[in-house]
Design an enzyme around this catalytic site. Structure first.
Site, PDB file in Angstrom:
ATOM      1  N   LYS A  57       0.839  -1.206   0.000  1.00 24.64           N
ATOM      2  CA  LYS A  57       0.000   0.000   0.000  1.00 24.64           C
ATOM      3  C   LYS A  57       0.873   1.255   0.000  1.00 24.64           C
ATOM      4  O   LYS A  57       0.583   2.227  -0.707  1.00 24.64           O
ATOM      5  CB  LYS A  57      -0.952  -0.023   1.206  1.00 24.64           C
ATOM      6  CG  LYS A  57      -2.085  -1.036   1.017  1.00 24.64           C
ATOM      7  CD  LYS A  57      -2.815  -1.396   2.302  1.00 24.64           C
ATOM      8  CE  LYS A  57      -3.775  -2.551   2.046  1.00 24.64           C
ATOM      9  NZ  LYS A  57      -4.347  -3.135   3.255  1.00 24.64           N
ATOM     10  N   GLN A 101      -4.270  -1.836   9.579  1.00 20.93           N
ATOM     11  CA  GLN A 101      -4.123  -3.161   8.972  1.00 20.93           C
ATOM     12  C   GLN A 101      -4.661  -4.207   9.961  1.00 20.93           C
ATOM     13  O   GLN A 101      -4.272  -4.218  11.119  1.00 20.93           O
ATOM     14  CB  GLN A 101      -2.649  -3.430   8.654  1.00 20.93           C
ATOM     15  CG  GLN A 101      -2.411  -4.734   7.932  1.00 20.93           C
ATOM     16  CD  GLN A 101      -3.042  -4.772   6.535  1.00 20.93           C
ATOM     17  OE1 GLN A 101      -2.955  -3.820   5.774  1.00 20.93           O
ATOM     18  NE2 GLN A 101      -3.710  -5.873   6.218  1.00 20.93           N
ATOM     19  N   ASP A 124     -10.687   3.495   4.288  1.00 20.03           N
ATOM     20  CA  ASP A 124     -10.813   2.044   4.104  1.00 20.03           C
ATOM     21  C   ASP A 124     -12.264   1.597   4.354  1.00 20.03           C
ATOM     22  O   ASP A 124     -12.592   0.428   4.197  1.00 20.03           O
ATOM     23  CB  ASP A 124      -9.858   1.336   5.084  1.00 20.03           C
ATOM     24  CG  ASP A 124      -9.499  -0.073   4.653  1.00 20.03           C
ATOM     25  OD1 ASP A 124      -9.614  -0.381   3.447  1.00 20.03           O
ATOM     26  OD2 ASP A 124      -9.110  -0.883   5.516  1.00 20.03           O
TER      27      ASP A 124
END
Ligand code: NAP
Length: 284
Positions: A57, A101, A124
């Site tokens: 990412k 994450q 996200d």
């Protein structure tokens, strides 16, 4: 020999175009404000797969002209410490998007950690606020993989309106939001899951099928309605999707390959939403 008649939905090419457009928008933000869009990534512990995902990412951010800031916390971090670290990023005007994450470890209250992300930085699409906004059809960030699925449908001129859409899988990050987004575009949506009875007969009704199960080659071509659009979000060990590609491609009109279908779109949507967040936060 394959008798495939389906057209491939090329997620790699669409992701490339999406990232190019995002890079142009990021450059424009920097030009107009002097501020470069910034994504903060938060990693708890050193799980090798998570480390790889975060690095990937960050690399993609760099290629798109997005700054990344990395926060690495030890595996023994408590919920309170993680919430404090994420709250600090939520309050930092130099950060425009936050990605935690996951998984974060069983001793951490993951929901509490996600909820520390300010909704305007939830690029996200993991907070309750983002999910509710999607449910109400209000502006906000969507979960990236379902967002990528909708972009693939749009890129291939698939209008969900009035179509029978069947989503196999109901996870909070994938199946459930994919169904809600399709509903928001006027599809008639059916969700299937592990308790669904006579799954084959439901799948056979699908004009648009979204497979989000996590079982290799689980859905067979014989259950695909001729002419259906088949979106395989599954990503199983060995780069294998949830749909048996060879047999499904014989009946589908459009189908995503694995790899190279839904997968590449996930990061592309993350980057696009980060720049969108920066634009909004900087008042552009
Ligand atoms: P998950 O949380 O494990 O959810 C799987 C879903 O499948 C559950 O809703 C489950 O039903 C359902 N299911 C399991 N067995 C079933 C069966 N026999 N019949 C019908 N439904 C069944 O998985 P996930 O996180 O949504 O991920 C699903 C797949 O997508 C995985 O392969 C994952 O790697 C992939 N994925 C890809 C991306 C990407 O970027 N491309 C992103 C996220 C996930 P219950 O709810 O009843 O248990």
């Amino acid at each position: 020999m394959s008798t495939s008649t389906a057209t491939l939905m090329d997620g790699t090419a669409l992701a490339r175009r999406t990232v190019e457009e995002t890079a142009a928008r990021a450059a424009e933000v920097t030009r107009r404000t002097g501020v470069t869009p910034c994504l903060a990534t938060v990693l708890v512990g050193a799980d090798p797969a998570s480390v790889t995902y975060v690095k990937m990412k960050q690399n993609r951010c760099a290629k798109a002209g997005i700054r990344s800031r990395h926060v690495e916390l030890p595996a023994e971090t408590t919920t309170e410490e993680l919430v404090a670290a994420i709250t600090a990023l939520s309050e930092d005007p130099e950060v425009h998007g936050i990605l935690l994450q996951h998984p974060v470890g069983p001793h951490i209250d993951e929901r509490a950690a996600f909820e520390a992300i300010a909704p305007e930085k939830d690029v996200d699409g993991v907070t309750m606020a983002s999910f509710a906004a999607m449910g109400f059809g209000l502006p906000g960030f969507v979960s990236c993989t379902p967002g990528g699925i909708m972009r693939l449908l749009d890129a291939y001129d698939v209008d969900p309106s009035g179509k029978r859409a069947v989503v196999v899988g109901r996870s909070a990050i994938l199946g459930k939001p994919a169904g809600l987004l399709l509903l928001g575009r006027d599809a008639t949506v059916t969700y299937c899951h592990s308790r669904t009875k006579d799954l084959s007969s439901v799948i056979r009704e699908a004009d648009i099928l979204v497979a989000a199960v996590g079982k290799p080659n689980f859905i067979k071509g014989e259950d695909i309605k001729p002419g259906a659009v088949v979106i395989d979000a599954g990503y199983n060990p060995g780069n294998i999707g949830d749909v048996d590609f060879a047999s499904a491609a014989e009946r589908a009109s459009l189908i995503t390959p694995v790899p190279g279908g839904v997968g590449p779109m996930t990061i592309a949507v993350l980057l696009a939403q980060t720049v969108e967040g920066a634009e909004r936060q900087l008042g552009l």
